[in-house]
Design a protein around this motif. Structure first.
Motif, short mmCIF file in Angstrom:
data_model
loop_
_atom_site.label_atom_id
_atom_site.label_comp_id
_atom_site.label_asym_id
_atom_site.label_seq_id
_atom_site.Cartn_x
_atom_site.Cartn_y
_atom_site.Cartn_z
N SER A 37 0.68 -1.31 -0.10
CA SER A 37 0.02 -0.05 -0.16
C SER A 37 0.93 1.27 -0.04
O SER A 37 0.30 2.45 -0.36
CB SER A 37 -0.97 -0.08 1.18
OG SER A 37 -0.13 -0.10 2.44
N ARG A 38 2.23 1.17 0.36
CA ARG A 38 2.82 2.43 0.44
C ARG A 38 4.41 1.80 -0.15
O ARG A 38 5.36 1.94 0.66
CB ARG A 38 3.17 2.67 1.95
CG ARG A 38 1.85 3.25 2.69
CD ARG A 38 1.95 3.82 4.06
NE ARG A 38 2.94 4.76 4.33
CZ ARG A 38 2.75 6.06 4.35
NH1 ARG A 38 1.63 6.39 3.92
NH2 ARG A 38 3.92 6.85 4.67
N PRO A 39 4.33 1.50 -1.42
CA PRO A 39 5.72 0.83 -1.96
C PRO A 39 6.96 1.92 -2.07
O PRO A 39 8.01 1.45 -2.11
CB PRO A 39 5.27 0.65 -3.20
CG PRO A 39 3.96 1.56 -3.76
CD PRO A 39 3.33 1.79 -2.30
N LEU A 40 6.63 3.14 -1.67
CA LEU A 40 8.05 4.14 -1.76
C LEU A 40 8.18 4.21 -0.21
O LEU A 40 9.04 5.02 0.44
CB LEU A 40 7.66 5.33 -2.14
CG LEU A 40 7.54 5.31 -3.73
CD1 LEU A 40 7.26 6.68 -4.45
CD2 LEU A 40 8.81 4.76 -4.35
N ASP A 41 7.74 3.47 0.90
CA ASP A 41 8.32 3.62 2.15
C ASP A 41 9.79 3.65 2.36
O ASP A 41 10.66 2.53 1.82
CB ASP A 41 7.93 2.39 3.19
CG ASP A 41 6.66 2.58 3.82
OD1 ASP A 41 5.96 3.78 3.71
OD2 ASP A 41 5.89 1.61 4.37
N GLY A 42 10.32 4.30 3.11
CA GLY A 42 12.00 4.69 3.35
C GLY A 42 12.53 5.42 2.21
O GLY A 42 13.83 5.68 2.34
N THR A 43 11.77 5.94 1.21
CA THR A 43 12.32 6.92 0.35
C THR A 43 12.23 8.24 0.46
O THR A 43 11.11 8.65 1.01
CB THR A 43 11.44 6.78 -1.11
OG1 THR A 43 11.64 5.28 -1.49
CG2 THR A 43 12.23 7.37 -2.30
N VAL A 44 13.16 9.15 0.09
CA VAL A 44 13.16 10.72 0.53
C VAL A 44 13.31 11.44 -0.77
O VAL A 44 14.02 11.19 -1.58
CB VAL A 44 14.23 11.12 1.48
CG1 VAL A 44 14.14 12.58 1.61
CG2 VAL A 44 14.08 10.26 2.93
N VAL A 45 12.25 12.30 -0.86
CA VAL A 45 12.36 13.00 -2.28
C VAL A 45 12.25 14.59 -1.87
O VAL A 45 11.92 14.84 -0.76
CB VAL A 45 11.03 12.88 -3.06
CG1 VAL A 45 11.12 13.61 -4.21
CG2 VAL A 45 11.20 11.56 -3.63
N ARG A 46 13.22 15.21 -2.54
CA ARG A 46 13.25 16.51 -2.36
C ARG A 46 12.53 17.34 -3.41
O ARG A 46 12.68 17.04 -4.71
CB ARG A 46 14.92 17.06 -2.53
CG ARG A 46 15.03 18.62 -2.17
CD ARG A 46 16.44 18.75 -2.15
NE ARG A 46 17.02 20.12 -2.09
CZ ARG A 46 18.09 20.61 -1.97
NH1 ARG A 46 19.23 19.82 -2.08
NH2 ARG A 46 18.46 21.84 -2.11
N ALA A 47 11.76 18.11 -3.17
CA ALA A 47 10.59 19.10 -4.19
C ALA A 47 11.03 20.43 -4.22
O ALA A 47 11.17 20.99 -3.11
CB ALA A 47 9.26 18.90 -3.95
N SER A 48 11.45 20.96 -5.43
CA SER A 48 11.41 22.28 -5.55
C SER A 48 10.56 22.89 -6.56
O SER A 48 10.10 22.43 -7.46
CB SER A 48 13.16 22.52 -6.36
OG SER A 48 14.10 22.10 -5.61
N GLY A 49 10.12 24.22 -5.93
CA GLY A 49 9.13 24.84 -6.81
C GLY A 49 7.82 24.68 -5.97
O GLY A 49 7.44 24.00 -5.20
N ASP A 50 6.66 25.59 -6.51
CA ASP A 50 5.83 25.71 -5.81
C ASP A 50 4.42 25.61 -6.78
O ASP A 50 3.39 26.20 -6.49
CB ASP A 50 5.56 26.87 -4.79
CG ASP A 50 4.32 26.73 -4.00
OD1 ASP A 50 3.93 25.78 -3.48
OD2 ASP A 50 3.59 27.68 -3.84
N SER A 51 4.40 25.13 -8.08
CA SER A 51 3.52 25.02 -8.98
C SER A 51 2.48 23.81 -8.58
O SER A 51 2.73 23.19 -7.73
CB SER A 51 4.12 24.60 -10.35
OG SER A 51 4.49 23.35 -10.38
N VAL A 52 1.14 24.11 -9.09
CA VAL A 52 0.17 22.86 -8.81
C VAL A 52 0.72 21.67 -9.18
O VAL A 52 0.40 20.79 -8.55
CB VAL A 52 -1.21 23.39 -9.49
CG1 VAL A 52 -2.10 22.16 -9.74
CG2 VAL A 52 -1.67 24.56 -8.92
N ALA A 53 1.56 21.53 -10.26
CA ALA A 53 2.20 20.23 -10.75
C ALA A 53 3.06 19.74 -9.74
O ALA A 53 2.88 18.45 -9.45
CB ALA A 53 2.58 20.50 -12.37
#
Length: 565
Positions: A13-29
């Motif tokens: 149900s949460r297949p990316l458990d343990g993953t860290v993503v860095r997000a840049s920007g603030d668009s809706v996308a």
């Protein structure tokens, strides 16, 4: 393929458990993509930093994933992407990529959708690209740096309309006078706005006869009503609305129920919906024990789903487009079609010997004919499923059990299968549910109310926004299911619905102005757009019609670094 020892339920149900993503920007996308990745178990870090110049709508970069080794995925999101027309926001994309044109057909002039539709689609595609990249790394792939754009998402959303326009230039639908009042939706005597749906001419005839409409008006109304999914217009005889307004809504509803016509009220945008499921894709493991798969299917090709085999038994838009998106990601897709082939293959306009609309959603797929109501047809489906990774269907509720082809039946022959159902309503409405179609979902979920300009009554757009977004969510769920299966060795059930698309558009809507202030030119001719060299990166042609290209590019990290300044 490596199977990592871990809890089955949580990673499915949460297949990316343990993953860290860095997000840049603030668009809706980028915000939509970050939200989708969080729902898959990913920790998303946002530090308020602006996006890089080559990803003006946002960047998603996997920073840590201890359960895999190798290069980590990323996805860059642009506005124009590879299109040589400057765009710097949602409204520019809607203008320059044809969304305003198609949405405005019903009222005779280009109009903006008052939701960030292309941006929401781009966000789902970006999350999909990151998840597919993680799966590719787990399976030994290296082309995991993705790029997409809001313009490419818009082109994919319009691929059927572009295919029709380019297969038969100059024969577009007749448009009403600008500002003309449109039906549907219809209005009852008490002022209740409602939408109806049926695919059966006899039900249409019986419904309007029950209300007292003239036979000539009923007959004249059926073709535009039936074709509105393809044309984006629906000019009905005024006599039908005149009859509808003579009855109160309960009486109209009784007539609909008696004649097999689905009916829903056009709700306000604030109408409550049931709580969203914990997993937007309702991911859950098969009850059977995990089965190790030492080698997995051999990768062939460069897409992140190269070597994955999908069996698709679906019709209309949502299911076939979901399968098409999986094919664009590199999967091999085989359609199960009834004896004689899918009737949609022969629906005009034609691109050569096959319907242009059908090819927009199904080109590149293989097909096997089987009567699933027969024992031989069921055995064909089971045989295909046994050698596949995904089984995707959008049958009416209850049909899988009648065919003997529900998740448990297919798990018996392929325990690691991802069984994906692309439905209409899920838990949003109780049984018996109305037909799960685009315009009914827009009406019930309040999306129709979000789309209407101030001072105008709510009305669904006749551009099939729910079908398309529902297809993207379905494909997103399949990719997540494949990742869960790869991490656990368990088969995975995926269930998505068109109502999920309505919920997502509601949840991401911001009153006020993300769609304001376009500077890009408004496209009013889809065939001319597809032929314009500035749009060459968006469309491809088979000589008979044009279709949208894949909405992402995937490169190896070393290739991308060479391109960076």
């Amino acid at each position: 393929m490596r199977t990592v020892a871990c809890s089955v339920e949580a990673p499915v149900s949460r297949p990316l458990d343990g993953t860290v993503v860095r997000a840049s920007g603030d668009s809706v996308a980028v915000r939509v993509a970050a939200s989708r990745l969080r729902a898959l178990g990913c920790a998303v870090e946002t530090r308020g930093e602006p996006p890089p110049p080559d990803a003006p709508a946002g960047l998603l970069r996997v920073e840590r994933a201890p359960w895999i080794s190798g290069e980590l995925p990323e996805c860059r999101i642009g506005w124009s992407g590879p299109v040589a027309v400057p765009m710097s926001g949602e409204r520019d994309v809607q203008a320059a990529c044809g969304i305003m044109h198609v949405h405005g057909r019903a009222t005779g002039e280009p109009r903006a959708l008052h939701v960030d539709y292309a941006s929401v689609c781009a966000g789902v595609l970006a999350a999909q690209a990151v998840t597919a990249g993680m799966l590719a790394v787990l399976r030994g792939g290296t082309a995991v740096h993705a790029a997409t754009s809001v313009a490419q998402a818009a082109a994919l959303a319009l691929t059927q309309y572009v295919a029709v326009a380019t297969s038969d230039p100059g024969s577009g639908p007749s448009l009403p006078e600008p500002g003309a009042e449109r039906t549907p939706p219809f209005r009852s005597s008490g002022g209740v706005l409602f939408e109806i749906e049926t695919f059966r001419a006899e039900s249409w005839l019986r419904f309007w006869t029950e209300l007292g409409a003239e036979r000539s008006a009923i007959a004249a109304g059926w073709p535009p009503f039936q074709q509105r999914f393809a044309t984006g217009t629906c000019a009905l005889p005024p006599g039908l609305q005149a009859v509808a307004v003579a009855w109160d809504y309960p009486a109209v509803r009784r007539a609909a129920e008696a004649t097999g016509v689905s009916i829903v009220v056009v709700n306000d945008a604030g109408t409550p919906l049931p709580p969203a499921p914990a997993s937007p894709w309702r991911l859950r493991p098969f009850p059977a024990a995990p089965v190790p798969a030492p080698g997995g299917r051999q990768r062939t090709g460069d897409g992140p789903l190269a070597g994955i085999r999908v069996v698709e038994s679906a019709n209309r838009v949502q299911g076939p487009l979901s399968g098409h998106v999986l094919g664009l990601l590199g999967a091999d897709v085989v359609r199960l079609e009834p004896p004689g082939g899918d009737p949609m293959r022969g629906v005009p306009p034609m691109a050569g010997e096959v319907s242009a609309r059908f090819l927009a959603l199904n080109r590149g797929k293989d097909a096997v004919e089987a009567d699933l109501k027969s024992r031989a047809g069921r055995e064909t489906a089971l045989r295909l499923a046994a050698s596949s990774d995904v089984f995707l269907q959008n049958w009416a509720p209850g049909r899988a059990a009648r065919f003997g082809l529900d998740a448990a039946d297919l798990a018996a022959v392929q325990p690691r299968l991802v069984y994906a159902y692309a439905g209409g309503w899920a838990e949003v409405l109780p049984a018996p549910q109305p037909m799960g179609t685009d315009y009914l979902v827009q009406a019930h979920t309040g999306v129709a109310a979000l789309l209407s300009p101030p001072g105008r009554p709510p009305a669904p757009t006749l551009m099939t926004i729910i079908d398309v977004l529902g297809a993207l969510i379905s494909a997103e769920g399949v990719v997540a299911g494949l990742l869960g299966a790869a991490r656990t060795g368990a088969g995975v059930r995926v269930e998505t619905a068109l109502a999920d698309a309505g919920r997502l558009l509601r949840d991401t809507h911001e009153a006020g102005g993300r769609t304001a202030g376009e500077t890009a030119p408004v496209v009013s001719d889809l065939a001319a757009m597809a032929a314009d060299p500035a749009y060459a990166a968006l469309f491809e042609t088979d000589g008979a019609a044009a279709y949208s290209r894949a909405p992402w590019t995937f490169t190896r990290p070393s290739e991308h670094r060479r391109e960076e300044p």
